[in-house]
Motif scaffolding. Structure first.
Motif, PDB file in Angstrom:
ATOM      1  N   GLY A 242       0.811  -1.213   0.000  1.00  0.00           N
ATOM      2  CA  GLY A 242       0.000   0.000   0.000  1.00  0.00           C
ATOM      3  C   GLY A 242       0.843   1.259   0.000  1.00  0.00           C
ATOM      4  N   GLY A 243       1.940   1.266   0.776  1.00  0.00           N
ATOM      5  CA  GLY A 243       2.807   2.434   0.818  1.00  0.00           C
ATOM      6  C   GLY A 243       3.457   2.720  -0.528  1.00  0.00           C
ATOM      7  N   ILE A 244       3.937   1.668  -1.193  1.00  0.00           N
ATOM      8  CA  ILE A 244       4.555   1.851  -2.518  1.00  0.00           C
ATOM      9  C   ILE A 244       3.526   2.366  -3.516  1.00  0.00           C
ATOM     10  N   THR A 245       2.308   1.814  -3.469  1.00  0.00           N
ATOM     11  CA  THR A 245       1.254   2.247  -4.392  1.00  0.00           C
ATOM     12  C   THR A 245       0.875   3.706  -4.161  1.00  0.00           C
ATOM     13  N   LEU A 246       0.751   4.106  -2.900  1.00  0.00           N
ATOM     14  CA  LEU A 246       0.396   5.485  -2.599  1.00  0.00           C
ATOM     15  C   LEU A 246       1.524   6.455  -2.911  1.00  0.00           C
ATOM     16  N   TRP A 247       2.749   5.959  -3.030  1.00  0.00           N
ATOM     17  CA  TRP A 247       3.898   6.811  -3.359  1.00  0.00           C
ATOM     18  C   TRP A 247       4.007   7.061  -4.856  1.00  0.00           C
ATOM     19  N   LEU A 248       3.342   6.250  -5.661  1.00  0.00           N
ATOM     20  CA  LEU A 248       3.387   6.425  -7.114  1.00  0.00           C
ATOM     21  C   LEU A 248       2.786   7.771  -7.508  1.00  0.00           C
ATOM     22  N   PRO A 249       3.295   8.400  -8.563  1.00  0.00           N
ATOM     23  CA  PRO A 249       2.755   9.696  -9.005  1.00  0.00           C
ATOM     24  C   PRO A 249       1.267   9.646  -9.322  1.00  0.00           C
ATOM     25  N   LEU A 250       0.768   8.474  -9.709  1.00  0.00           N
ATOM     26  CA  LEU A 250      -0.637   8.336 -10.027  1.00  0.00           C
ATOM     27  C   LEU A 250      -1.527   8.507  -8.801  1.00  0.00           C
ATOM     28  N   SER A 251      -0.958   8.343  -7.606  1.00  0.00           N
ATOM     29  CA  SER A 251      -1.764   8.318  -6.386  1.00  0.00           C
ATOM     30  C   SER A 251      -1.845   9.663  -5.673  1.00  0.00           C
ATOM     31  N   HIS A 252      -0.932  10.590  -5.968  1.00  0.00           N
ATOM     32  CA  HIS A 252      -0.930  11.853  -5.230  1.00  0.00           C
ATOM     33  C   HIS A 252      -0.633  13.008  -6.174  1.00  0.00           C
ATOM     34  N   HIS A 253      -0.721  14.213  -5.623  1.00  0.00           N
ATOM     35  CA  HIS A 253      -0.560  15.426  -6.422  1.00  0.00           C
ATOM     36  C   HIS A 253       0.848  16.001  -6.365  1.00  0.00           C
ATOM     37  N   GLY A 254       1.812  15.214  -5.883  1.00  0.00           N
ATOM     38  CA  GLY A 254       3.203  15.622  -5.944  1.00  0.00           C
ATOM     39  C   GLY A 254       3.801  16.096  -4.649  1.00  0.00           C
TER      40      GLY A 254
END
Length: 427
Positions: A12-24
């Motif tokens: 989950g942490g790796i997925t949420l760290w992806l650019p697709l998951s957050h606004h930078g």
């Protein structure tokens, strides 16, 4: 089981760290903290969930909450059973540990009950919450907000898509009914819900269900009255509301959310110290066994009280609702409570070394993390790296540690060597 949860946190942490998951503006530690908080259904956040994460990231958080709240092995067994693959004894053993059961019987039935109750409650909750969020945010995002908060509420996660949680709806009757109904239902425990559905009569309910229901009602009424009495004239909380009805609703919401739900409709940072101490006690108690809630559990607290009363009455057994409890239950309760208090004390000690904030706020933060509550007096975002790591460890131990310890303590062992009795002086 602990390894499974930790693996899910990492994924989950790796997925949420992806650019697709957050606004930078989300660092890896922030993403990992959010993942840990979601999997342990806590709700503490170092960044604003609604503005920092994209809709994809919010979906990932909702999935982590669902899997963490209902249990990884519950999902696995349900999927395997649905596609016709038999569940082996090793999977059943882990499922038994995950659900805090003492036997392998009726596990499949319990899994079905969990999914039916969870999906049913979350769908009903989302439909009702849509009447509030759709007019405010439009059809598409409003429906998603309703689904997200329904999942978060039922699983006692406390994640909200606004930085002030639900304070803007402090006097909204629908919010004050639907959201508490979801986390009370999830916090009662699936065994209690299944028992209520099957028997539907008080006299026919099991001892666990009777203790859980009566304990929940008593703690809720007590905390409702106490929160109102302590905060009625506080301008930062209830004193700032316009009407008596709004104060009553806010007192009700805070009284029930403290038991591991994590939402709030008033500013928690403005609480009196006495109110914060009361809420810390409730957070440590938590909800029910085999539920989406954390804490030492309501039944554990009740057994502690019964054991204290029995000691002063010089009774060798505990009695409740025409049933008796043996020494094994008392020993397990004492062990779980002692370990839980030690975890909170050690976590608070380490955090206080690296952070110079208010002691009551730090204690509130650590207790909230252990009880997987998610309420905060504003300390979460101020913690340094060491403090955040400690809070993550406390959240993980609060979700997995005491439950796993209780499973092993529930096993009966016969001593091979007996020693003569000794005497020590206590008190």
């Amino acid at each position: 089981m602990a390894s499974f949860y930790l693996i899910l946190v990492i994924i989950g942490g790796i997925t949420l760290w992806l650019p697709l998951s957050h606004h930078g503006d989300v660092r890896f530690l922030d993403a990992f903290f959010t993942s840990m908080s979601a999997v342990t259904v806590t709700g503490l956040a170092v960044v604003d969930t609604g503005s920092a994460y994209t809709v994809f990231g919010q979906v990932v958080i909702a999935i982590l909450i669902q899997m963490g709240g209902l249990g990884l092995m519950t999902f696995a067994v349900f999927v395997l059973s649905a596609i016709g693959i038999p569940v082996g004894i090793s999977q059943r053993l882990i499922l038994r540990e995950d659900l805090n059961q003492s036997s392998l019987g009726d596990l499949a039935k319990l899994v079905r009950t969990i999914f039916v109750v969870a999906v049913g409650c979350e769908v009903i909750g989302a439909v009702l919450l849509a009447f509030i969020f759709v007019p405010a945010s439009g059809w598409a995002y409003g429906i998603w907000q309703a689904i997200f908060h329904s999942i978060s509420a039922f699983n006692n996660a406390g994640f909200a898509l606004w930085p002030d949680s639900l304070t803007r709806w402090v006097d909204n009757p629908l919010i004050n009914l639907v959201v508490p109904a979801l986390f009370i239902t999830g916090g009662l425990g699936f065994i209690v819900l299944g028992d209520l559905y099957a028997k539907r009569r008080w006299r026919a309910l099991s001892l666990h269900s009777k203790l859980m229901i009566s304990g929940t009602v008593a703690l809720t009424l007590w905390s409702w009255v106490m929160f109102g009495a302590l905060e009625w004239h506080n301008p930062g909380t209830l004193g700032g509301l316009d009407s008596i009805w709004a104060k009553v609703q806010a007192s009700w919401f805070q009284a029930v959310t403290t038991r591991t739900a994590g939402f709030n409709t008033v500013d928690i940072g403005e609480l009196h110290d006495s109110t914060a101490l009361m809420m810390m006690t409730l957070m440590l108690i938590g909800g029910g066994s085999t539920s989406t809630a954390g804490g030492i559990k309501v039944t554990t607290f009740i057994v502690l009280l019964l054991a204290t009363v029995a000691f002063f009455r010089r009774s060798t057994t505990l009695h409740a609702f025409g049933r008796s409890l043996g020494l094994n239950e008392v020993m397990k309760v004492l062990a779980l409570t002692t370990v839980s208090i030690l975890i909170v004390f050690v976590g608070l000690f380490v955090v206080s070394i690296s952070h110079d904030g208010s002691f009551i706020a730090l204690a509130f933060e650590v207790t909230s993390a252990f009880g997987t509550v998610g309420l905060s007096m504003g300390t979460t975002t101020e913690l340094d790296t060491i403090g955040r790591v400690v809070i993550m460890c406390v959240m993980f131990l609060g979700r997995v540690g005491p439950l796993t310890l209780g499973f092993f303590l529930a096993r009966h062992t016969v001593p091979k060597v007996r020693y003569p009795q000794g005497q020590i002086f206590l008190g």
